[in-house]
Design a protein around this motif. Structure first.
Motif, short mmCIF file in Angstrom:
data_model
loop_
_atom_site.label_atom_id
_atom_site.label_comp_id
_atom_site.label_asym_id
_atom_site.label_seq_id
_atom_site.Cartn_x
_atom_site.Cartn_y
_atom_site.Cartn_z
N GLU A 292 1.07 0.91 -8.50
CA GLU A 292 0.46 -0.35 -8.05
C GLU A 292 1.36 -1.53 -8.41
O GLU A 292 1.72 -1.71 -9.58
CB GLU A 292 -0.91 -0.49 -8.73
N GLY A 293 1.74 -2.31 -7.40
CA GLY A 293 2.53 -3.51 -7.65
C GLY A 293 4.02 -3.27 -7.80
O GLY A 293 4.79 -4.23 -7.92
N PRO B 130 -1.92 6.35 -7.31
CA PRO B 130 -0.78 5.71 -6.64
C PRO B 130 -1.20 5.25 -5.24
O PRO B 130 -1.83 6.01 -4.50
CB PRO B 130 0.25 6.83 -6.54
N PRO B 131 -0.87 4.00 -4.87
CA PRO B 131 -1.26 3.54 -3.52
C PRO B 131 -0.82 4.49 -2.42
O PRO B 131 -1.60 4.78 -1.50
CB PRO B 131 -0.55 2.18 -3.42
N GLY C 293 0.79 -1.23 0.00
CA GLY C 293 0.00 0.00 0.00
C GLY C 293 0.82 1.28 0.00
O GLY C 293 0.26 2.37 0.11
N PRO D 57 -4.08 4.72 -12.78
CA PRO D 57 -4.56 4.37 -11.43
C PRO D 57 -3.96 5.30 -10.38
O PRO D 57 -2.84 5.78 -10.54
CB PRO D 57 -4.04 2.94 -11.22
#
Lengths: 279, 279
Positions: free
Chosen positions: B35-36, B155-156, B30, B153
């Motif tokens: 992501e990832g 960013p976490p 997180g 997306p």
């Protein structure tokens, strides 16, 4: 042909490799801030950095941090170097500087070959607003004259440099501080030796503390806890232009931010130290 | 009574002491920028710093430096802590963060009890010139909305904070960069948890790089070589005001200077990183 005789800085930071990451150096008394007292932190940093880079293909410290645990005394010191990671572009190295069985300084740095750096360049940072060199005071000679006249002795480290300072920067020594935390001017090695990227580590810590120019009676000596020096470029020949500032003191903790520009107008150093107002 | 439930930051930086200076932690996905992908450097620094301070009487990092050797992946990490020196006012600690038999981050820091710091205070540094909080954009919500609309997306790490940013700071994501290397705004933890001095280590590295606002097509991702965070004070409750700048890029090397001020108007962080323009 390059001059084979080491200059004063090279001589006083020379290290002997003893094998397996161990080095021996000697703290010279000529880099003290007060005659007979502890050496300047930037000098200790440069001495250790010369050992740190000894086994590397990367001669230039691009960022090196020292935590000052206890000041060493003039005389032999042992330096223990650990290669943390070695890559094509950068090597990261940790080091411990010992004297008399007691660790004095712990260091961590990343080195590169700045002669081979080839990324983009862009300078938005304003240069320094110093008066022309010829309008500055020869601060080294002035200090020696003042010492002959019975003022306090000239600091040994001052004699290692040819300092040219704006007159207003020097008033603090005669009771006329600037009123703000700033120090700086032009400098080069006193012996005319070329300045290299190890020498810049000394430059980053060679001035009286900017707090001396604040005119604040609560502020005296400010021992350094940690000093980080980032180096961008091997300096061009000639004087460096420098500026050091302290703008925030919080419950005794303060920063000293430094920058140095070379005669080509390029930024060569950004430095920052954390210091503590002595009780 | 203090809330016994750890907040998200505490949970994701928790470490288990295994004895003799060894700790085990877990990199949570997180805190990635993408992501990832690899976690944010400030988060890795905070995770390591929690282990570094575990055995000390000094809970606050006053200056901590990380050299990033290789990004860790989500999952377990091992942290090896060495107490370098422990004094009355300060402790100095070195640490290594390992994963899969490979060292990922080397650290060096000095810790204090900032609650007991009692030296002089003087603030000459100007505060930040941000618009009032209510005139700022909820940048966290905006990013989530944009992601729903099919943009990239969110960013976490963005979701870990409640970000309020001046509208002009956000134009870079829509092709309207500021034209100078600056990023910043107001922030607090998204879950409303109090911000402590370990959390400030994440704050010092949590924004998109200021170079994104330069509008210079040569500048993309800028991996951090070294990050040093100096912490002055435990922050007061409320939003922090922050500013991050890049002003000089030299053959690919650049600084990212950060500062954060708390709701009482006190400077709480000064940070600087050395980064390199990715090829």
């Amino acid at each position: 042909m390059a001059d084979p005789t080491p200059n004063r800085f090279e001589r006083d930071t020379a290290v002997e490799a003893l094998g397996t990451g161990r080095y021996r150096g000697t703290v010279d008394p000529g880099w003290a801030v007060i005659e007979g007292a502890a050496p300047n932190g930037g000098y200790v940093l440069a001495l250790a950095a010369r050992a740190m880079r000894d086994a590397l293909p990367h001669p230039d410290p691009v960022t090196v941090t020292a935590h000052f645990l206890a000041p060493p005394e003039p005389g032999p010191v042992d330096i223990e170097v650990e290669l943390v990671r070695s890559g094509r572009r950068h090597s990261t190295v940790a080091a411990k500087l010992w004297q008399g069985g007691r660790e004095r300084t712990r260091l961590l740095g990343t080195f590169a070959d700045l002669g081979a750096a080839d990324g983009p360049t862009r300078l938005d940072r304003p240069g320094l607003d110093l008066p022309p060199l010829d309008d500055c005071v020869d601060a080294t000679s002035r200090s020696v004259e003042r010492a002959k006249d019975g003022a306090y002795p000239a600091p040994p480290i001052l004699m290692r440099f040819d300092h040219r300072m704006p007159a207003e920067m020097m008033g603090w020594a005669e009771g006329r501080p600037l009123g703000r935390g700033e120090m700086g001017g032009y400098l080069r090695w006193a012996d005319g030796a070329p300045m290299d990227t190890l020498g810049l580590l000394v430059v980053a810590d060679c001035y009286p503390p900017p707090v001396f120019n604040m005119g604040d009676s609560r502020l005296g000596w400010v021992p350094t806890i940690e000093l980080t020096v980032q180096i961008r470029k091997r300096p061009a020949d000639g004087y460096l232009a420098t500026r050091f500032t302290t703008e925030a003191i919080t419950n005794g903790y303060l920063e000293e931010d430094g920058e140095a520009w070379d005669a080509d107008g390029d930024l060569v150093v950004l430095s920052r130290q954390l210091a503590l107002v002595a009780r």
